[in-house]
Design a protein around this motif. Structure first.
Motif, PDB file in Angstrom:
ATOM      1  N   SER A   3       0.815  -1.217   0.000  1.00  0.00           N
ATOM      2  CA  SER A   3       0.000   0.000   0.000  1.00  0.00           C
ATOM      3  C   SER A   3       0.850   1.269   0.000  1.00  0.00           C
ATOM      4  O   SER A   3       0.474   2.271  -0.598  1.00  0.00           O
ATOM      5  CB  SER A   3      -0.962   0.007   1.188  1.00  0.00           C
ATOM      6  OG  SER A   3      -0.243   0.033   2.397  1.00  0.00           O
ATOM      7  N   VAL A   4       1.997   1.236   0.639  1.00  0.00           N
ATOM      8  CA  VAL A   4       2.833   2.435   0.723  1.00  0.00           C
ATOM      9  C   VAL A   4       3.653   2.660  -0.543  1.00  0.00           C
ATOM     10  O   VAL A   4       3.752   3.786  -1.035  1.00  0.00           O
ATOM     11  CB  VAL A   4       3.769   2.351   1.959  1.00  0.00           C
ATOM     12  CG1 VAL A   4       4.797   3.453   1.944  1.00  0.00           C
ATOM     13  CG2 VAL A   4       2.967   2.399   3.235  1.00  0.00           C
ATOM     14  N   LEU A   5       4.231   1.588  -1.094  1.00  0.00           N
ATOM     15  CA  LEU A   5       5.150   1.736  -2.232  1.00  0.00           C
ATOM     16  C   LEU A   5       4.571   1.272  -3.560  1.00  0.00           C
ATOM     17  O   LEU A   5       5.243   1.365  -4.581  1.00  0.00           O
ATOM     18  CB  LEU A   5       6.447   0.972  -1.956  1.00  0.00           C
ATOM     19  CG  LEU A   5       7.266   1.438  -0.758  1.00  0.00           C
ATOM     20  CD1 LEU A   5       8.490   0.563  -0.587  1.00  0.00           C
ATOM     21  CD2 LEU A   5       7.658   2.893  -0.890  1.00  0.00           C
ATOM     22  N   ASP A   6       3.367   0.731  -3.550  1.00  0.00           N
ATOM     23  CA  ASP A   6       2.727   0.217  -4.764  1.00  0.00           C
ATOM     24  C   ASP A   6       3.609  -0.840  -5.439  1.00  0.00           C
ATOM     25  O   ASP A   6       3.823  -0.826  -6.648  1.00  0.00           O
ATOM     26  CB  ASP A   6       2.408   1.362  -5.730  1.00  0.00           C
ATOM     27  CG  ASP A   6       1.434   0.937  -6.823  1.00  0.00           C
ATOM     28  OD1 ASP A   6       0.625   0.027  -6.571  1.00  0.00           O
ATOM     29  OD2 ASP A   6       1.496   1.512  -7.925  1.00  0.00           O
ATOM     30  N   VAL A   7       4.129  -1.733  -4.613  1.00  0.00           N
ATOM     31  CA  VAL A   7       4.962  -2.832  -5.091  1.00  0.00           C
ATOM     32  C   VAL A   7       4.129  -4.108  -4.990  1.00  0.00           C
ATOM     33  O   VAL A   7       3.518  -4.370  -3.959  1.00  0.00           O
ATOM     34  CB  VAL A   7       6.246  -2.962  -4.225  1.00  0.00           C
ATOM     35  CG1 VAL A   7       7.080  -4.158  -4.645  1.00  0.00           C
ATOM     36  CG2 VAL A   7       7.061  -1.694  -4.294  1.00  0.00           C
ATOM     37  N   PRO A   8       4.094  -4.928  -6.048  1.00  0.00           N
ATOM     38  CA  PRO A   8       3.313  -6.169  -5.979  1.00  0.00           C
ATOM     39  C   PRO A   8       3.892  -7.143  -4.943  1.00  0.00           C
ATOM     40  O   PRO A   8       5.091  -7.131  -4.661  1.00  0.00           O
ATOM     41  CB  PRO A   8       3.399  -6.740  -7.392  1.00  0.00           C
ATOM     42  CG  PRO A   8       4.476  -6.005  -8.080  1.00  0.00           C
ATOM     43  CD  PRO A   8       4.723  -4.735  -7.352  1.00  0.00           C
ATOM     44  N   ALA A   9       3.038  -8.007  -4.419  1.00  0.00           N
ATOM     45  CA  ALA A   9       3.420  -8.926  -3.341  1.00  0.00           C
ATOM     46  C   ALA A   9       4.579  -9.837  -3.740  1.00  0.00           C
ATOM     47  O   ALA A   9       5.417 -10.178  -2.901  1.00  0.00           O
ATOM     48  CB  ALA A   9       2.210  -9.742  -2.916  1.00  0.00           C
ATOM     49  N   TYR A  10       4.633 -10.246  -5.005  1.00  0.00           N
ATOM     50  CA  TYR A  10       5.696 -11.170  -5.404  1.00  0.00           C
ATOM     51  C   TYR A  10       7.086 -10.520  -5.407  1.00  0.00           C
ATOM     52  O   TYR A  10       8.094 -11.207  -5.517  1.00  0.00           O
ATOM     53  CB  TYR A  10       5.390 -11.819  -6.767  1.00  0.00           C
ATOM     54  CG  TYR A  10       5.480 -10.897  -7.952  1.00  0.00           C
ATOM     55  CD1 TYR A  10       6.677 -10.733  -8.641  1.00  0.00           C
ATOM     56  CD2 TYR A  10       4.366 -10.199  -8.401  1.00  0.00           C
ATOM     57  CE1 TYR A  10       6.770  -9.893  -9.736  1.00  0.00           C
ATOM     58  CE2 TYR A  10       4.449  -9.356  -9.496  1.00  0.00           C
ATOM     59  CZ  TYR A  10       5.647  -9.216 -10.153  1.00  0.00           C
ATOM     60  OH  TYR A  10       5.729  -8.383 -11.233  1.00  0.00           O
ATOM     61  N   LYS A  11       7.146  -9.197  -5.266  1.00  0.00           N
ATOM     62  CA  LYS A  11       8.430  -8.503  -5.198  1.00  0.00           C
ATOM     63  C   LYS A  11       8.824  -8.150  -3.762  1.00  0.00           C
ATOM     64  O   LYS A  11       9.772  -7.415  -3.544  1.00  0.00           O
ATOM     65  CB  LYS A  11       8.383  -7.220  -6.040  1.00  0.00           C
ATOM     66  CG  LYS A  11       8.294  -7.484  -7.530  1.00  0.00           C
ATOM     67  CD  LYS A  11       8.402  -6.199  -8.301  1.00  0.00           C
ATOM     68  CE  LYS A  11       8.450  -6.482  -9.794  1.00  0.00           C
ATOM     69  NZ  LYS A  11       8.767  -5.276 -10.548  1.00  0.00           N
ATOM     70  N   ILE A  12       8.066  -8.670  -2.797  1.00  0.00           N
ATOM     71  CA  ILE A  12       8.333  -8.404  -1.384  1.00  0.00           C
ATOM     72  C   ILE A  12       8.679  -9.735  -0.723  1.00  0.00           C
ATOM     73  O   ILE A  12       7.937 -10.713  -0.838  1.00  0.00           O
ATOM     74  CB  ILE A  12       7.109  -7.774  -0.688  1.00  0.00           C
ATOM     75  CG1 ILE A  12       6.728  -6.469  -1.400  1.00  0.00           C
ATOM     76  CG2 ILE A  12       7.399  -7.529   0.788  1.00  0.00           C
ATOM     77  CD1 ILE A  12       5.387  -5.910  -0.990  1.00  0.00           C
ATOM     78  N   PHE A  13       9.815  -9.784  -0.026  1.00  0.00           N
ATOM     79  CA  PHE A  13      10.261 -10.997   0.628  1.00  0.00           C
ATOM     80  C   PHE A  13      10.455 -10.693   2.112  1.00  0.00           C
ATOM     81  O   PHE A  13      11.228  -9.794   2.469  1.00  0.00           O
ATOM     82  CB  PHE A  13      11.564 -11.486  -0.013  1.00  0.00           C
ATOM     83  CG  PHE A  13      12.062 -12.776   0.524  1.00  0.00           C
ATOM     84  CD1 PHE A  13      11.322 -13.941   0.408  1.00  0.00           C
ATOM     85  CD2 PHE A  13      13.311 -12.851   1.139  1.00  0.00           C
ATOM     86  CE1 PHE A  13      11.796 -15.149   0.894  1.00  0.00           C
ATOM     87  CE2 PHE A  13      13.788 -14.039   1.622  1.00  0.00           C
ATOM     88  CZ  PHE A  13      13.029 -15.187   1.498  1.00  0.00           C
ATOM     89  N   VAL A  14       9.754 -11.439   2.967  1.00  0.00           N
ATOM     90  CA  VAL A  14       9.835 -11.233   4.418  1.00  0.00           C
ATOM     91  C   VAL A  14      10.383 -12.509   5.048  1.00  0.00           C
ATOM     92  O   VAL A  14       9.873 -13.601   4.784  1.00  0.00           O
ATOM     93  CB  VAL A  14       8.457 -10.901   5.012  1.00  0.00           C
ATOM     94  CG1 VAL A  14       8.574 -10.667   6.512  1.00  0.00           C
ATOM     95  CG2 VAL A  14       7.843  -9.682   4.330  1.00  0.00           C
ATOM     96  N   VAL A  15      11.429 -12.376   5.853  1.00  0.00           N
ATOM     97  CA  VAL A  15      12.044 -13.523   6.526  1.00  0.00           C
ATOM     98  C   VAL A  15      12.265 -13.218   8.000  1.00  0.00           C
ATOM     99  O   VAL A  15      12.287 -12.064   8.413  1.00  0.00           O
ATOM    100  CB  VAL A  15      13.400 -13.925   5.885  1.00  0.00           C
ATOM    101  CG1 VAL A  15      13.201 -14.427   4.476  1.00  0.00           C
ATOM    102  CG2 VAL A  15      14.387 -12.804   5.932  1.00  0.00           C
ATOM    103  N   LYS A  16      12.481 -14.316   8.774  1.00  0.00           N
ATOM    104  CA  LYS A  16      12.777 -14.171  10.198  1.00  0.00           C
ATOM    105  C   LYS A  16      14.267 -13.853  10.351  1.00  0.00           C
ATOM    106  O   LYS A  16      15.110 -14.410   9.661  1.00  0.00           O
ATOM    107  CB  LYS A  16      12.444 -15.471  10.941  1.00  0.00           C
ATOM    108  CG  LYS A  16      12.762 -15.404  12.428  1.00  0.00           C
ATOM    109  CD  LYS A  16      12.370 -16.679  13.116  1.00  0.00           C
ATOM    110  CE  LYS A  16      12.782 -16.701  14.558  1.00  0.00           C
ATOM    111  NZ  LYS A  16      12.244 -15.681  15.403  1.00  0.00           N
ATOM    112  N   GLY A  17      14.549 -12.957  11.290  1.00  0.00           N
ATOM    113  CA  GLY A  17      15.920 -12.584  11.556  1.00  0.00           C
ATOM    114  C   GLY A  17      16.371 -13.047  12.921  1.00  0.00           C
ATOM    115  O   GLY A  17      15.605 -13.583  13.709  1.00  0.00           O
ATOM    116  N   LYS A  18      17.634 -12.865  13.197  1.00  0.00           N
ATOM    117  CA  LYS A  18      18.210 -13.275  14.482  1.00  0.00           C
ATOM    118  C   LYS A  18      17.954 -12.236  15.539  1.00  0.00           C
ATOM    119  O   LYS A  18      17.956 -11.100  15.391  1.00  0.00           O
ATOM    120  CB  LYS A  18      19.709 -13.472  14.339  1.00  0.00           C
ATOM    121  CG  LYS A  18      20.055 -14.603  13.428  1.00  0.00           C
ATOM    122  CD  LYS A  18      21.562 -14.718  13.365  1.00  0.00           C
ATOM    123  CE  LYS A  18      21.958 -15.811  12.393  1.00  0.00           C
ATOM    124  NZ  LYS A  18      23.375 -15.955  12.281  1.00  0.00           N
TER     125      LYS A  18
END
Length: 184
Positions: free
Chosen positions: A169-184
């Motif tokens: 919603s903020v950057l108008d980037v499609p979901a397939y271009k966003i990668f979310v992972v768990k960090g340490k």
């Protein structure tokens, strides 16, 4: 100024002559481009400019990290943003367009119509502090290629979805271009 007052008092009774004199003075001011204010700087757009792409990327990264870390359940985040290309400047141009139509008829009754279009453009240049530079209408910032987010709770599907929706919603980037992972 006194001379003008004297002229108007002499011709006070003759309104037509007074109007004619005023009209003449107005036309003279326009023709000679009489400056009403001295040393006024030229009007230029006051858009804040981004110096380079790294600054633009860094600005987006910091704003995303700031806002995402405030979301419930996200925790500490680190963001990486990549851009597709560089920024593009759109310059002001003066255009001249010409259209010429030619209709011909030969001796056998055949007709031929030709239309010629000609369009020429020239950059609008201003002088500022002894330098000449083109007038910029707008700067088109580059598109975002992708966003990667490392989050403390990046393995939680709800958190992943919330982060993805926020970035979409903020950057108008499609979901397939966003990668979310768990960090340490």
């Amino acid at each position: 100024m006194e001379n003008i007052k004297k002229v108007f008092t002499e011709f006070k009774g003759n309104k037509n002559l007074s109007i004619l004199i005023l009209a003449f003075l107005g036309i003279a001011l326009i023709l000679f481009n009489f400056p009403l204010k001295k040393d006024t700087p030229p009007i230029t757009p006051s858009n804040p400019k981004i110096d380079n792409l790294e600054t633009f990327e860094l600005q987006i990264k910091k704003e995303l990290e700031n806002i995402l870390s405030k979301m419930d359940g996200v925790g500490k985040v680190s963001v990486m943003v990549t851009l597709e290309n560089s920024s593009e400047m759109v310059y002001s141009e003066n255009y001249t367009e010409n259209k010429r139509e030619n209709r011909e008829e030969d001796s056998q009754g055949g007709k031929r119509n030709t239309v010629e279009y000609n369009k020429t453009g020239q950059l609008v240049i201003i002088r500022r502090a002894g330098n000449e530079e083109p007038v910029v209408i707008k700067e088109i910032m580059p598109k975002i290629r992708g966003v990667m987010v490392v989050s403390e709770n990046g393995d939680n599907p709800k958190v992943k979805l919330e982060i993805t929706k926020a970035i979409q919603s903020v950057l108008d980037v499609p979901a397939y271009k966003i990668f979310v992972v768990k960090g340490k």
